[in-house]
Design a protein around this motif. Structure first.
Motif, short mmCIF file in Angstrom:
data_model
loop_
_atom_site.label_atom_id
_atom_site.label_comp_id
_atom_site.label_asym_id
_atom_site.label_seq_id
_atom_site.Cartn_x
_atom_site.Cartn_y
_atom_site.Cartn_z
N ILE A 262 0.83 -1.21 0.00
CA ILE A 262 0.00 0.00 0.00
C ILE A 262 0.87 1.26 0.00
O ILE A 262 0.54 2.25 -0.67
CB ILE A 262 -0.95 0.00 1.20
N VAL A 263 1.99 1.22 0.72
CA VAL A 263 2.86 2.40 0.81
C VAL A 263 3.38 2.80 -0.57
O VAL A 263 3.37 3.97 -0.95
CB VAL A 263 4.01 2.14 1.79
N PHE A 264 3.80 1.81 -1.35
CA PHE A 264 4.42 2.12 -2.64
C PHE A 264 3.44 2.03 -3.80
O PHE A 264 3.81 2.32 -4.94
CB PHE A 264 5.60 1.18 -2.88
N GLY A 265 2.20 1.60 -3.55
CA GLY A 265 1.19 1.59 -4.59
C GLY A 265 1.56 0.71 -5.77
O GLY A 265 2.07 -0.41 -5.60
N GLU A 266 1.33 1.23 -6.96
CA GLU A 266 1.60 0.45 -8.16
C GLU A 266 3.09 0.18 -8.35
O GLU A 266 3.48 -0.81 -8.97
CB GLU A 266 1.05 1.18 -9.38
N ALA A 267 3.94 1.08 -7.79
CA ALA A 267 5.39 0.88 -7.93
C ALA A 267 5.89 -0.30 -7.13
O ALA A 267 7.04 -0.74 -7.30
CB ALA A 267 6.12 2.16 -7.52
N SER A 268 5.06 -0.83 -6.24
CA SER A 268 5.50 -1.95 -5.41
C SER A 268 5.82 -3.18 -6.25
O SER A 268 6.59 -4.04 -5.82
CB SER A 268 4.43 -2.29 -4.37
N ALA A 269 5.26 -3.26 -7.44
CA ALA A 269 5.49 -4.43 -8.27
C ALA A 269 6.96 -4.59 -8.64
O ALA A 269 7.46 -5.72 -8.75
CB ALA A 269 4.63 -4.35 -9.53
N PHE A 270 7.67 -3.46 -8.82
CA PHE A 270 9.10 -3.56 -9.17
C PHE A 270 10.02 -3.07 -8.07
O PHE A 270 11.21 -3.35 -8.09
CB PHE A 270 9.37 -2.79 -10.48
N LEU A 271 9.48 -2.30 -7.11
CA LEU A 271 10.32 -1.86 -5.98
C LEU A 271 10.47 -2.93 -4.91
O LEU A 271 11.45 -2.93 -4.16
CB LEU A 271 9.71 -0.60 -5.36
#
Length: 1043
Positions: A262-271
């Protein structure tokens, strides 16, 4: 991590699982609860309104104590960046100057001064570099001390962080400064995440994002810290190996995944490379997000009570979106929450209903149910609100289906509550419209089926209706009302009661009243008046009244009838007769109903006798049982019927007598046809006046069984009683005509009509006559002696002459048919004989099958095509013969054509064969057959491998002096030219040269050779003729002689 580990429920200790990845040791390890003091995994970007109770606070000690500065770091800390730069330049310049002076002084030369300046300049540069290189470390220490000084790290100011970096001229990307930022962020995230035994509060994500933005740390660096926390979880797991630690590890890791996602949102997929580092699949990440979102949403729902409003529903919707919970799950959770609230009220109502203190019970139960209805109405109104699209999914009517009360045992409690509410709704004596709507809602909430709810409502309403009806009857209000039907209809409308059900109650009341009045065994006039009054008040239909009397009074009358029947032939005395008559009239039964009851009981006795007769071992024993049945009918059943009708059993009414005699006189011809029938025929002197004929077995037994029983007794009358004595001897005792009286009565009991009785007698007589006639006519021939025997047999059997003649004709016809079939099959029957049979009125169609008639037609055709006459009559073949044989004309033509084509070629072959055999007479017949086939099917010229033999055939046929038309047709068929034919005709009567006789014109081609020689001599030519037998060829060398 094991792919299934994240799917296990958090509230249950999961099984020990083995983790296979670089994050997890191949051997199962455990984690202790102390590890989870550093973790908090939950995933939702919450607004400030989603924070529950109070914001998440972090202990400042989580960052550690303050750090001390070294002397040089303290010096750097005291300088501003410009001063530090100026100081560095001053130190460098001073070092160079000092070195130059010292080198010049002690070296005595300028070069020595330059060398000293270089040496001291390098030292000064090092000192300046050391001074400036301490700046990032000083900035990092000051940042640490700044954060550690805050009681609430969440209150950090982003400007202060930037001021620290600017103060020392350090970039946030500086390694030392960035490392401190990462460490502070990692410590803070570990502190924000709840302990292992705690759940997410919902504000963790906002807190972490705010702190991350305050620090100004980049997302990749922050993501690395989240991954580092995951590694710490793994290391903690390696330190412990107990089952509880493994369960705690799963919880902590799920929370970390959720919050990080939730913190990184959509970027969490690659972060966040969960799959690469920890072997966590996307499905497991989705499970972690779903489970934690559900727990957060469930926690949010706990604050929602029965007084829910628009703002709460909007807040729930915002929370659902923030928690990243799907609409389907949110819908189910809201429905479940609403159901739980209703179940609490239902449990309270059930407890009150089942409590021992019942003084205020109904009122309190209804109050609780009204709470349920109010809550349900509130949800329905919110569902229809203009802003319903902004509300939490699942807003709508409540249902207990799928919850605690969705079971058979709990359903009984709901039915009790529903019954209580129905009772309260009718407490005022009428059913209001709002109560009907409330009951409908309550039924839907409880999940009751329509049939179940209607059953409960009908039961309660029936009791109220009975009570209101009793009051109306007792007070005289109903009787005084002009229209009873209108009063009752109005009462049904007030109670919302089905009029048909009300009518059933009226019928039941009438039956109860009838049972009370008939308890003494009869109904008086006063009783009948009371029943009639009750019938009028309750509007009971007449057929219903009759049915009630037939059922209730009929059962009493049936008992009397059975007792009378049980007395038997000898016990039906005056007392029994009086009891039957009293019951028949005292119970006020109609004659039809009384007769129906009596008929049922009597027919049951009849069936018993019939079964005994069937099971008897001989005809005599069967006749004895049937005779007992006849006696029972005469002495019991007939008397019973007479008592019911109130008549004397000795003499039937005069009208019935006259009608029966008149009917019998009309059927005299049939009854007089057989001797046995004449004995059975009723007359004025022998009339069935002593037995009843209304109760029969016509509808109880099929016609075949009834006629078989009648036939059994008829045979007994004809043959007499057979008695067996020792040594295998049988004695037959002839009976007099009195047995035929019993036979007539048996026919009445069995319900046989006169035509059926006549049919039995005729069938039996015909059967006996046929059996003996077939023996006499075994050869199918009728002689004078046989006719005498048949006439004598007809008289003995008593069969009318016309029936005997029909049987004789049937037998002879059958014999003749068999003989004709055999004759046709053996080829001994011709079309001429067929025509003679038809002239003798023999039905060929029934005597000879169609296939045999077709075979006979083919045989006749074969005779025509092999007769040797050469004639073919189309009318005879195509019309007359098919008509005589009754076969299809078109089919017959087809057969003629097929047979003619096959015979045509066969006739030519046969003619050539006869030519070679020198059989001229048969040869002519064969050529005539060929011409007959040609007439049937006109043919083209025939071909033959030896054309000279065709000329031989023609000359032989020519010698037989045939008609010109036949000869011309044969010439055409044999393919002989006109010139050759003329030559052959010219020499037909000429004497052959060299004394050749007629018999010489029989060789293969010899006739042609001789005729050719004669012709050549006539023409004045000389020919040399050679005959070559091989190949039947002629070689003629002709040399013309010159004159």
């Amino acid at each position: 991590m094991n792919p299934t580990s994240l799917l296990l429920p958090i509230n249950q200790p999961p099984p020990v699982t083995t983790f296979r990845s670089q994050f997890l040791n191949p051997t199962p390890l455990r984690l202790t609860p102390k590890f989870y003091l550093k973790r908090r995994i939950q995933s939702t970007v919450l607004s400030s309104s989603s924070v529950q109770d109070k914001p998440t606070s972090v202990n400042p000690d989580v960052f550690g104590g303050k750090k001390e500065l070294s002397p040089i770091q303290s010096l750097v800390d005291a300088m501003s960046p410009p001063i530090r730069i100026a100081s560095s330049a001053l130190i460098f310049a001073g070092a160079i100057a000092a070195g130059y002076g010292l080198g010049l002084r002690f070296g005595g030369s300028r070069n020595a001064g330059v060398g000293g300046a270089i040496a001291f300049g390098a030292a000064g540069a090092g000192a300046a570099y050391a001074l400036n290189s301490c700046a990032p470390e000083v900035a990092a220490i000051n940042l640490h001390n700044y954060v550690a000084d805050f009681e609430n790290p969440a209150a950090l100011n982003k400007e202060d962080i930037e001021a620290i970096a600017n103060k020392y001229g350090v970039s946030k990307q500086n390694e030392a400064f960035n490392a401190e930022l990462r460490d502070i962020y990692c410590r803070y995230v570990s502190a924000v995440l709840p302990a292992s035994t705690e759940e997410l509060r919902g504000d963790e994500v906002d807190t972490i994002i705010k702190f991350k933005n305050t620090l100004g740390i980049d997302d990749p660096d922050a993501a690395d810290m989240h991954m580092e926390i995951g590694r710490r979880i793994f290391r903690q797991r390696l330190e412990t190996g107990d089952r509880d630690g493994d369960m705690v590890q799963r919880r902590a890791f799920q929370k970390l995944i959720y919050v990080s996602t939730i913190v990184f949102g959509e970027a969490s997929a690659f972060l966040l490379p969960w799959k690469r580092v920890f072997k966590v699949t996307d499905a497991q990440v989705d499970v972690a997000v779903r489970d934690n979102a559900q727990r957060l949403y469930a926690s949010k729902l706990k604050s929602v009570g029965r007084d829910i409003d628009v703002n709460q529903l909007i807040s729930l919707r915002e929370a659902q979106l923030a928690y990243r919970l799907s609409d389907e799950l949110a819908h189910e959770m809201f429905k479940e929450h609403a159901r739980n609230l209703v179940e609490e009220i239902i449990s309270t109502a059930v407890g009150i209903l089942k409590s021992r203190t019942r003084a205020t019970e109904p009122t309190r139960v209804i109050e609780e149910l009204d709470k349920v209805l109010s809550y349900n109405n509130l949800l329905i109104s919110l569902k229809n609100h203009a802003d319903a699209s902004r509300f939490a999914p699942g807003t709508g009517p409540v249902s207990l289906v799928g919850g605690e009360y969705d079971g058979d045992r709990k359903m009984d409690d709901l039915k009790l509550l529903y019954r209580a509410y129905v009772t309260d709704s009718l407490s005022s004596g009428r059913m209001e419209e709002d109560k009907l709507a409330a009951l409908n809602q309550l039924r839907n909430i409880f999940g009751l089926g329509k049939r179940e709810a209607d059953t409960i409502t009908l039961d309660v309403t029936s009791k109220v209706y009975r009570k209101r009806l009793a009051q109306a009857v007792t007070s005289g209000e109903l009787e005084a009302f002009e229209s009873k039907a209108a009063y009752l209809q109005n009462l049904c409308e007030e109670l919302n009661f089905d009029p048909q059900k009300a009518l059933e109650i009226h019928q039941e009341i009438y039956r109860q009243k009838l049972q009370q009045l008939v308890a003494d065994g009869e109904l008086s006039d006063e009783d009948m008046k009371a029943l009639e009054r009750l019938q009028v008040m309750l509007c009971v239909p007449k057929q219903t009244v009759e049915a009630a009397h037939a059922d209730i009074c009929g059962s009493l009358f049936e008992k009397v009838v059975k007792e009378a029947i049980a007395c038997g032939i000898d016990g039906y005395d005056t007392e029994t007769k009086n009891a039957v008559r009293k019951a028949a009239y005292g119970l006020r039964l109609t004659r039809e109903v009384a007769m129906t009851i009596a008929s049922k009981a009597v027919r049951k006795i009849f069936i018993t006798y019939i079964q005994r007769a069937r099971g008897a071992g001989s005809r005599t024993e069967s006749a004895k049982e049937l005779k007992k049945m006849i006696a029972f009918n005469s002495f019991v059943a007939s008397q019973l019927v007479a008592d019911i009708k109130g008549e004397s059993a000795d003499t039937p009414p005069e009208e019935t007598q006259e009608e029966q005699i008149q009917q019998n006189e009309e059927e005299d011809e049939e009854w007089e046809s057989l001797q046995s029938l004449r004995k059975v025929k009723p007359s004025r002197n022998n009339l069935r006046k002593e037995i009843q004929t209304e109760i029969t077995l016509k509808d109880d037994l099929p016609e075949r069984e009834r006629t078989e029983l009648y036939k059994t007794y008829l045979l007994f009358c004809l043959t007499g009683q057979v008695t067996k004595i020792p040594f295998g001897v049988q004695i037959t005792t002839k009976k007099d005509d009195s047995e035929y009286v019993f036979l007539s009565q048996l026919g009445s009991i069995l319900g046989l009509t006169d035509s059926e009785i006549v049919g039995v007698h005729q069938g039996l007589a015909e059967q006996a006559f046929r059996q003996q006639a077939e023996v006499i006519l075994a050869d199918g021939q009728i002689t004078k002696a046989k006719m005498v025997q048949l006439n004598e047999l007809q008289k003995n059997v008593g069969l009318p002459p016309q029936y005997a003649q029909n049987i004789i004709k049937s037998i002879t016809t059958t014999k003749l048919a068999a003989a004709l079939e055999t004759a046709v099959g053996q080829g001994r029957l011709s079309i001429k004989e067929i025509r003679e049979l038809k002239e003798s009125s023999v039905d060929i169609n029934t005597m000879i099958s169609e296939s045999l008639r077709e075979n006979l037609f083919k045989k006749t055709l074969a005779d025509i095509f092999s007769s040797g006459t050469g004639e073919f009559d189309e009318e005879e073949v195509y019309e007359n013969i098919p008509k005589d044989l009754n076969i299809n004309v078109e089919k017959a033509k087809k057969v003629v054509h097929e047979l003619a084509r096959s015979r045509l070629s066969n006739s030519l072959i046969q003619a050539v064969s006869l030519l070679r055999q020198r059989n001229h007479k048969a040869l002519v017949y064969s050529l005539n057959d060929l011409l007959a086939c040609d007439k049937a099917v006109p043919a083209t010229p025939l071909s033959w491998e030896v054309p000279e033999e065709l000329s031989d055939l023609f000359i032989v046929y020519l010698k037989s002096d045939p008609p010109p038309e036949k000869l011309s047709r044969l010439q055409y068929l044999l393919g002989i030219s006109d010139s050759t034919a003329e030559t052959l005709r010219a020499v037909k009567d000429r004497e052959l040269p060299n004394g050749a006789g007629e018999e010489e014109f029989t060789g293969r081609g010899e006739t042609v050779a001789v005729l050719l020689r004669c012709e050549l001599e006539t023409l004045g030519s000389h020919s040399v003729i050679s005959y070559y037998p091989r190949g039947l060829k002629y070689h003629i060398k002709h040399t013309e002689i010159m004159q």
